[in-house]
Motif scaffolding. Structure first.
Motif, PDB file in Angstrom:
ATOM      1  N   LEU A 125       0.557  -1.075  -0.117  1.00  0.00           N
ATOM      2  CA  LEU A 125       0.121  -0.004  -0.335  1.00  0.00           C
ATOM      3  C   LEU A 125       0.864   1.353  -0.077  1.00  0.00           C
ATOM      4  O   LEU A 125       0.742   2.334  -0.722  1.00  0.00           O
ATOM      5  CB  LEU A 125      -0.846   0.014   1.222  1.00  0.00           C
ATOM      6  CG  LEU A 125      -1.892   1.033   1.283  1.00  0.00           C
ATOM      7  CD1 LEU A 125      -2.947   1.147   0.547  1.00  0.00           C
ATOM      8  CD2 LEU A 125      -2.580   0.930   2.678  1.00  0.00           C
ATOM      9  N   LEU A 126       1.949   1.335   0.800  1.00  0.00           N
ATOM     10  CA  LEU A 126       2.822   2.373   0.868  1.00  0.00           C
ATOM     11  C   LEU A 126       3.610   2.698  -0.390  1.00  0.00           C
ATOM     12  O   LEU A 126       3.674   3.800  -0.938  1.00  0.00           O
ATOM     13  CB  LEU A 126       3.932   2.350   2.078  1.00  0.00           C
ATOM     14  CG  LEU A 126       3.269   2.474   3.428  1.00  0.00           C
ATOM     15  CD1 LEU A 126       4.170   1.874   4.478  1.00  0.00           C
ATOM     16  CD2 LEU A 126       2.539   3.658   3.432  1.00  0.00           C
ATOM     17  N   ILE A 127       4.003   1.424  -1.069  1.00  0.00           N
ATOM     18  CA  ILE A 127       4.596   1.802  -2.488  1.00  0.00           C
ATOM     19  C   ILE A 127       3.582   2.232  -3.405  1.00  0.00           C
ATOM     20  O   ILE A 127       4.000   3.148  -4.024  1.00  0.00           O
ATOM     21  CB  ILE A 127       4.996   0.307  -2.697  1.00  0.00           C
ATOM     22  CG1 ILE A 127       6.162   0.035  -1.753  1.00  0.00           C
ATOM     23  CG2 ILE A 127       5.625   0.376  -4.255  1.00  0.00           C
ATOM     24  CD1 ILE A 127       6.586  -1.657  -2.083  1.00  0.00           C
ATOM     25  N   VAL A 128       2.471   1.747  -3.488  1.00  0.00           N
ATOM     26  CA  VAL A 128       1.362   2.324  -4.454  1.00  0.00           C
ATOM     27  C   VAL A 128       1.207   3.591  -4.260  1.00  0.00           C
ATOM     28  O   VAL A 128       1.239   4.447  -5.005  1.00  0.00           O
ATOM     29  CB  VAL A 128       0.207   1.685  -4.352  1.00  0.00           C
ATOM     30  CG1 VAL A 128      -0.892   1.935  -5.155  1.00  0.00           C
ATOM     31  CG2 VAL A 128       0.538  -0.049  -4.642  1.00  0.00           C
ATOM     32  N   TYR A 129       0.814   4.236  -3.069  1.00  0.00           N
ATOM     33  CA  TYR A 129       0.608   5.465  -2.616  1.00  0.00           C
ATOM     34  C   TYR A 129       1.865   6.425  -3.006  1.00  0.00           C
ATOM     35  O   TYR A 129       1.694   7.311  -3.310  1.00  0.00           O
ATOM     36  CB  TYR A 129       0.314   5.827  -1.294  1.00  0.00           C
ATOM     37  CG  TYR A 129      -1.283   5.613  -1.278  1.00  0.00           C
ATOM     38  CD1 TYR A 129      -2.054   6.578  -1.417  1.00  0.00           C
ATOM     39  CD2 TYR A 129      -1.840   4.265  -1.168  1.00  0.00           C
ATOM     40  CE1 TYR A 129      -3.583   6.495  -1.466  1.00  0.00           C
ATOM     41  CE2 TYR A 129      -3.289   4.061  -1.164  1.00  0.00           C
ATOM     42  CZ  TYR A 129      -3.896   5.202  -1.555  1.00  0.00           C
ATOM     43  OH  TYR A 129      -5.465   4.918  -1.076  1.00  0.00           O
ATOM     44  N   LEU A 130       3.293   5.898  -2.925  1.00  0.00           N
ATOM     45  CA  LEU A 130       4.430   6.605  -2.916  1.00  0.00           C
ATOM     46  C   LEU A 130       4.487   6.985  -4.405  1.00  0.00           C
ATOM     47  O   LEU A 130       4.667   8.002  -5.064  1.00  0.00           O
ATOM     48  CB  LEU A 130       5.577   5.892  -2.428  1.00  0.00           C
ATOM     49  CG  LEU A 130       6.962   6.414  -2.563  1.00  0.00           C
ATOM     50  CD1 LEU A 130       6.940   7.909  -2.059  1.00  0.00           C
ATOM     51  CD2 LEU A 130       8.085   5.505  -2.353  1.00  0.00           C
ATOM     52  N   PHE A 131       4.513   5.836  -5.217  1.00  0.00           N
ATOM     53  CA  PHE A 131       4.560   6.252  -6.936  1.00  0.00           C
ATOM     54  C   PHE A 131       3.390   7.032  -7.226  1.00  0.00           C
ATOM     55  O   PHE A 131       3.556   7.875  -8.007  1.00  0.00           O
ATOM     56  CB  PHE A 131       4.508   4.736  -7.458  1.00  0.00           C
ATOM     57  CG  PHE A 131       5.788   3.964  -7.555  1.00  0.00           C
ATOM     58  CD1 PHE A 131       6.491   4.181  -8.814  1.00  0.00           C
ATOM     59  CD2 PHE A 131       6.355   3.341  -6.528  1.00  0.00           C
ATOM     60  CE1 PHE A 131       7.450   3.538  -8.877  1.00  0.00           C
ATOM     61  CE2 PHE A 131       7.377   2.526  -6.775  1.00  0.00           C
ATOM     62  CZ  PHE A 131       8.425   2.529  -7.858  1.00  0.00           C
ATOM     63  N   GLY A 132       2.322   6.694  -6.748  1.00  0.00           N
ATOM     64  CA  GLY A 132       1.081   7.337  -7.275  1.00  0.00           C
ATOM     65  C   GLY A 132       1.091   8.969  -6.949  1.00  0.00           C
ATOM     66  O   GLY A 132       0.868   9.893  -7.754  1.00  0.00           O
TER      67      GLY A 132
END
Length: 185
Positions: A125-132
């Motif tokens: 989840l953190l990875i997805v939000y970081l990239f987003g």
């Protein structure tokens, strides 16, 4: 041996295709909430990593992105090569990277614990939000010429959007706990 290896490849191709379809369907299952649409894409990309492992989960997400970029309208707002200029395209990149990471964190264990699955899912989840969020910031700043401050970015692209995705992480962990032993046979 060869027939068994070929069967595994056919099984993997079918599972990969299934998750490409599920991710596309997840883009169209929209729950109307203020600020940003809530979809099931995170659930299916997370499950792809959990159930298929790092390599195949990543492959499923990349195929989904490729299908959308060639013009088939499988993204939440259509498709086509120009979709890379949408502020939310970074989340699609995050889905692929996150699926790979969640697979790495869980694929070596035959029956990962619920705590391990939850930890992997929240890292995803953190990875997805970081990239987003980085992509939203960059597109707004350098392409759309509509700069966005760090606090509004954090508020609209994380704080207001993350509660539903936290629930999806929990659902994915519970489903993963039940389905991993079945799918990884």
């Amino acid at each position: 041996m060869y027939a068994e290896k070929k069967l595994l490849n056919v099984k993997n191709m079918i599972l990969c295709a299934l998750f490409v379809a599920l991710i596309a369907i997840g883009a169209f299952i929209k729950i109307p909430v203020p600020v940003c649409p809530f979809t099931l894409q995170l659930l299916f990309t997370t499950l792809a990593g959990l159930l298929l492992g790092a390599r195949l989960g990543f492959t499923a997400v990349i195929i989904y992105v490729a299908v959308g970029l060639i013009g088939i309208p499988v993204f939440t707002q259509g498709g086509g090569p120009s979709y890379v200029l949408q502020p939310t395209f970074g989340y699609l990149i995050g889905f692929a990277v996150g699926s790979y990471i969640v697979g790495i964190l869980t694929e070596k264990i035959a029956r990962p614990s619920l705590v391990r699955l939850l930890t992997a899912n929240f890292i995803n989840l953190l990875i997805v939000y970081l990239f987003g969020m980085i992509y939203v910031y960059a597109i707004n700043e350098f392409y759309l010429n509509t700069p966005i401050g760090i606090w509004p970015l954090f508020l609209y692209c994380f704080v207001l959007a993350v509660p539903g995705d936290i629930v999806l992480c929990i659902v994915a962990a519970v489903l993963g706990r039940k389905l991993i032993p079945v799918v990884r046979k």
